[in-house]
Design a protein around this motif. Structure first.
Motif, short mmCIF file in Angstrom:
data_model
loop_
_atom_site.label_atom_id
_atom_site.label_comp_id
_atom_site.label_asym_id
_atom_site.label_seq_id
_atom_site.Cartn_x
_atom_site.Cartn_y
_atom_site.Cartn_z
N PHE A 53 15.50 -14.46 8.16
CA PHE A 53 16.04 -15.72 8.64
C PHE A 53 17.16 -16.16 7.72
N ASP A 54 18.36 -16.27 8.28
CA ASP A 54 19.54 -16.69 7.53
C ASP A 54 19.41 -18.18 7.23
N MET A 55 19.24 -18.51 5.97
CA MET A 55 19.04 -19.89 5.58
C MET A 55 20.34 -20.57 5.14
N TYR A 56 21.46 -19.89 5.37
CA TYR A 56 22.75 -20.48 5.06
C TYR A 56 23.45 -20.96 6.35
N SER A 57 23.52 -20.06 7.34
CA SER A 57 24.20 -20.44 8.57
C SER A 57 23.34 -20.23 9.82
N GLY A 58 22.08 -19.85 9.64
CA GLY A 58 21.19 -19.62 10.77
C GLY A 58 20.51 -20.89 11.26
N ASP A 59 19.68 -20.74 12.28
CA ASP A 59 18.95 -21.85 12.88
C ASP A 59 17.57 -21.95 12.25
N VAL A 60 17.33 -22.99 11.47
CA VAL A 60 16.06 -23.16 10.76
C VAL A 60 14.90 -23.30 11.74
N MET A 61 15.15 -23.74 12.95
CA MET A 61 14.06 -23.91 13.93
C MET A 61 13.48 -22.57 14.36
N LEU A 62 14.24 -21.49 14.25
CA LEU A 62 13.68 -20.15 14.51
C LEU A 62 12.64 -19.80 13.46
N LEU A 63 12.90 -20.18 12.22
CA LEU A 63 11.93 -19.96 11.14
C LEU A 63 10.68 -20.82 11.36
N VAL A 64 10.87 -22.08 11.73
CA VAL A 64 9.73 -22.97 11.99
C VAL A 64 8.84 -22.39 13.07
N LYS A 65 9.44 -21.93 14.17
CA LYS A 65 8.67 -21.33 15.27
C LYS A 65 7.88 -20.11 14.78
N GLU A 68 0.83 -1.21 0.00
CA GLU A 68 0.00 0.00 0.00
C GLU A 68 0.87 1.27 0.00
N ASN A 69 1.87 1.28 -0.90
CA ASN A 69 2.78 2.43 -1.08
C ASN A 69 3.65 2.74 0.14
N LEU A 70 3.80 1.78 1.04
CA LEU A 70 4.65 1.95 2.22
C LEU A 70 5.81 0.97 2.11
N VAL A 71 7.04 1.48 2.18
CA VAL A 71 8.20 0.60 2.17
C VAL A 71 8.30 -0.04 3.55
N ILE A 72 8.19 -1.37 3.58
CA ILE A 72 8.23 -2.10 4.84
C ILE A 72 9.65 -2.55 5.16
N MET A 73 10.31 -3.13 4.16
CA MET A 73 11.67 -3.64 4.33
C MET A 73 12.52 -3.22 3.13
N SER A 74 13.78 -2.88 3.41
CA SER A 74 14.68 -2.51 2.32
C SER A 74 16.11 -2.40 2.84
N PRO A 75 17.09 -2.45 1.93
CA PRO A 75 18.47 -2.23 2.34
C PRO A 75 18.66 -0.84 2.96
N VAL A 76 17.93 0.16 2.46
CA VAL A 76 18.04 1.52 3.01
C VAL A 76 17.57 1.56 4.46
N LYS A 77 16.50 0.81 4.77
CA LYS A 77 16.00 0.74 6.14
C LYS A 77 16.87 -0.18 7.01
N ASN A 78 17.77 -0.91 6.36
CA ASN A 78 18.69 -1.82 7.03
C ASN A 78 17.95 -2.90 7.82
N ASN A 79 16.85 -3.44 7.23
CA ASN A 79 16.10 -4.48 7.93
C ASN A 79 15.85 -5.71 7.04
N VAL A 80 16.73 -5.95 6.07
CA VAL A 80 16.69 -7.17 5.27
C VAL A 80 17.99 -7.92 5.46
N GLY A 81 17.96 -9.20 5.19
CA GLY A 81 19.17 -9.99 5.35
C GLY A 81 19.22 -11.17 4.41
N ARG A 82 20.32 -11.86 4.47
CA ARG A 82 20.53 -13.06 3.65
C ARG A 82 19.53 -14.13 4.09
N GLY A 83 18.90 -14.78 3.13
CA GLY A 83 17.95 -15.84 3.43
C GLY A 83 16.54 -15.47 3.05
#
Length: 128
Positions: A42-54, A8-23
């Motif tokens: 959620f880092d899907m390379y070296s992070g904990d997949v169980m955090l994503l499941v939760k 709805e024309n609102l930027v929620i996540m972006s590199p400029v907002k510094n709230n996105v990451g790998r995964g």
């Protein structure tokens, strides 16, 4: 460069907002009011997949789910996370792999595939 998510024309996540990451990057939006509830990556390379499941288990009914991949979204993916993503309307969850690109606007327990998804299989021969 990481993904940018807008609703709805609102930027929620972006590199400029510094709230996105790998995964996998998620934004949850109230399906009735359009209010952004939370954003998480959620880092899907070296992070904990169980955090994503939760996180996926706790998504409330009536919530819109925006998902965007960045860099590696498939390395730590297991059958449980793929099932949750499929239940959000992701028709490519079973084949999501290393450095594949995807985005989705879905909802919990969506009965069919989302009309708002895109998937691009990683091809090392043609990547820039």
């Amino acid at each position: 460069m990481g993904p940018t998510m807008c609703f709805e024309n609102l930027v929620i996540m972006s590199p400029v907002k510094n709230n996105v990451g790998r995964g996998l990057n998620f934004a949850l939006v109230n399906g009735t009011t359009g209010v952004v509830l939370t954003q998480k990556c959620f880092d899907m390379y070296s992070g904990d997949v169980m955090l994503l499941v939760k996180f996926l288990k706790e998504i409330p009914e009536g919530t819109l789910v925006l998902v965007a991949s960045y860099d590696d979204s498939g390395t730590k993916m297991n059958d449980e996370t793929r099932k949750f993503l499929t239940n959000l309307g992701n028709s490519y969850a079973k084949q999501l792999g290393f450095r594949d690109s995807s985005f989705l606007l879905g909802a919990k327990d969506l009965r069919d595939k989302s009309p708002f998804e895109q998937f691009l299989k990683n091809n090392p021969d043609t990547n820039k």
